[in-house]
Design a protein around this motif. Sequence first.
Motif, PDB file in Angstrom:
ATOM      1  N   GLY A 181      58.181  49.943  46.379  1.00  0.00           N
ATOM      2  CA  GLY A 181      58.026  50.432  45.008  1.00  0.00           C
ATOM      3  C   GLY A 181      58.571  49.444  43.994  1.00  0.00           C
ATOM      4  N   CYS A 182      59.661  48.790  44.368  1.00  0.00           N
ATOM      5  CA  CYS A 182      60.260  47.775  43.476  1.00  0.00           C
ATOM      6  C   CYS A 182      59.290  46.616  43.269  1.00  0.00           C
ATOM      7  CB  CYS A 182      61.553  47.218  44.087  1.00  0.00           C
ATOM      8  SG  CYS A 182      62.885  48.408  44.274  1.00  0.00           S
ATOM      9  N   SER A 183      58.735  46.116  44.359  1.00  0.00           N
ATOM     10  CA  SER A 183      57.821  44.972  44.241  1.00  0.00           C
ATOM     11  C   SER A 183      56.555  45.371  43.492  1.00  0.00           C
ATOM     12  CB  SER A 183      57.496  44.386  45.607  1.00  0.00           C
ATOM     13  OG  SER A 183      56.885  45.329  46.439  1.00  0.00           O
ATOM     14  N   LYS A 184      56.089  46.594  43.685  1.00  0.00           N
ATOM     15  CA  LYS A 184      54.907  47.067  42.959  1.00  0.00           C
ATOM     16  C   LYS A 184      55.192  47.194  41.469  1.00  0.00           C
ATOM     17  CE  LYS A 184      52.673  49.487  46.743  1.00  0.00           C
ATOM     18  NZ  LYS A 184      52.233  50.773  47.281  1.00  0.00           N
ATOM     19  N   ALA A 185      56.386  47.637  41.112  1.00  0.00           N
ATOM     20  CA  ALA A 185      56.746  47.781  39.697  1.00  0.00           C
ATOM     21  C   ALA A 185      56.762  46.423  39.000  1.00  0.00           C
ATOM     22  CB  ALA A 185      58.106  48.464  39.566  1.00  0.00           C
ATOM     23  N   VAL A 186      57.336  45.430  39.667  1.00  0.00           N
ATOM     24  CA  VAL A 186      57.396  44.084  39.082  1.00  0.00           C
ATOM     25  C   VAL A 186      55.993  43.501  38.967  1.00  0.00           C
ATOM     26  CG1 VAL A 186      58.240  41.730  39.435  1.00  0.00           C
ATOM     27  CG2 VAL A 186      59.745  43.671  39.878  1.00  0.00           C
ATOM     28  N   THR A 187      55.197  43.658  40.015  1.00  0.00           N
ATOM     29  CA  THR A 187      53.829  43.163  39.993  1.00  0.00           C
ATOM     30  C   THR A 187      53.024  43.833  38.883  1.00  0.00           C
ATOM     31  OG1 THR A 187      53.900  42.707  42.360  1.00  0.00           O
ATOM     32  CG2 THR A 187      51.725  42.874  41.376  1.00  0.00           C
ATOM     33  N   ALA A 188      53.188  45.126  38.739  1.00  0.00           N
ATOM     34  CA  ALA A 188      52.436  45.877  37.730  1.00  0.00           C
ATOM     35  C   ALA A 188      52.777  45.419  36.314  1.00  0.00           C
ATOM     36  CB  ALA A 188      52.710  47.374  37.876  1.00  0.00           C
ATOM     37  N   ILE A 241      60.260  41.334  33.441  1.00  0.00           N
ATOM     38  CA  ILE A 241      60.715  41.767  34.766  1.00  0.00           C
ATOM     39  C   ILE A 241      61.938  42.675  34.633  1.00  0.00           C
ATOM     40  CG2 ILE A 241      61.739  40.989  36.937  1.00  0.00           C
ATOM     41  CD1 ILE A 241      59.961  38.445  36.648  1.00  0.00           C
ATOM     42  N   GLN A 242      62.851  42.333  33.760  1.00  0.00           N
ATOM     43  CA  GLN A 242      64.074  43.125  33.582  1.00  0.00           C
ATOM     44  C   GLN A 242      63.781  44.509  33.020  1.00  0.00           C
ATOM     45  OE1 GLN A 242      66.388  40.287  31.350  1.00  0.00           O
ATOM     46  NE2 GLN A 242      67.401  39.528  33.194  1.00  0.00           N
ATOM     47  N   LYS A 243      62.632  44.690  32.385  1.00  0.00           N
ATOM     48  CA  LYS A 243      62.242  46.014  31.884  1.00  0.00           C
ATOM     49  C   LYS A 243      62.017  47.004  33.020  1.00  0.00           C
ATOM     50  CE  LYS A 243      60.346  44.566  27.475  1.00  0.00           C
ATOM     51  NZ  LYS A 243      59.147  44.422  26.643  1.00  0.00           N
ATOM     52  N   THR A 244      61.838  46.508  34.250  1.00  0.00           N
ATOM     53  CA  THR A 244      61.687  47.393  35.405  1.00  0.00           C
ATOM     54  C   THR A 244      63.037  47.949  35.851  1.00  0.00           C
ATOM     55  OG1 THR A 244      61.933  45.635  37.062  1.00  0.00           O
ATOM     56  CG2 THR A 244      59.695  46.077  36.240  1.00  0.00           C
TER      57      THR A 244
END
Length: 69
Positions: A14-21, A57-60
């Motif tokens: 989920g973390c990697s998907k959030a950054v990718t998104a 990225i930090q907004k995630t």
Amino acid sequence: MTTYKFNVDMTCGGCSKAVTAILSKLEGVSDINADLTTKVVTCNSTKFNADELLVSIQKTGKKSSIKND
């Protein structure tokens, strides 16, 4: 086009998907790769610099920094 690398504290898919998104929503950003094993995010950008991408990225909510090779 410039390639950027970031250290991102990702602990799950989920973390990697959030950054990718969040990066994929930015015009001019492409070839996004969020590697959960190494906790490194790589992307190319024609429009944004490393500091601007880092802010996105930090907004995630993930702790992150620019990776210096």
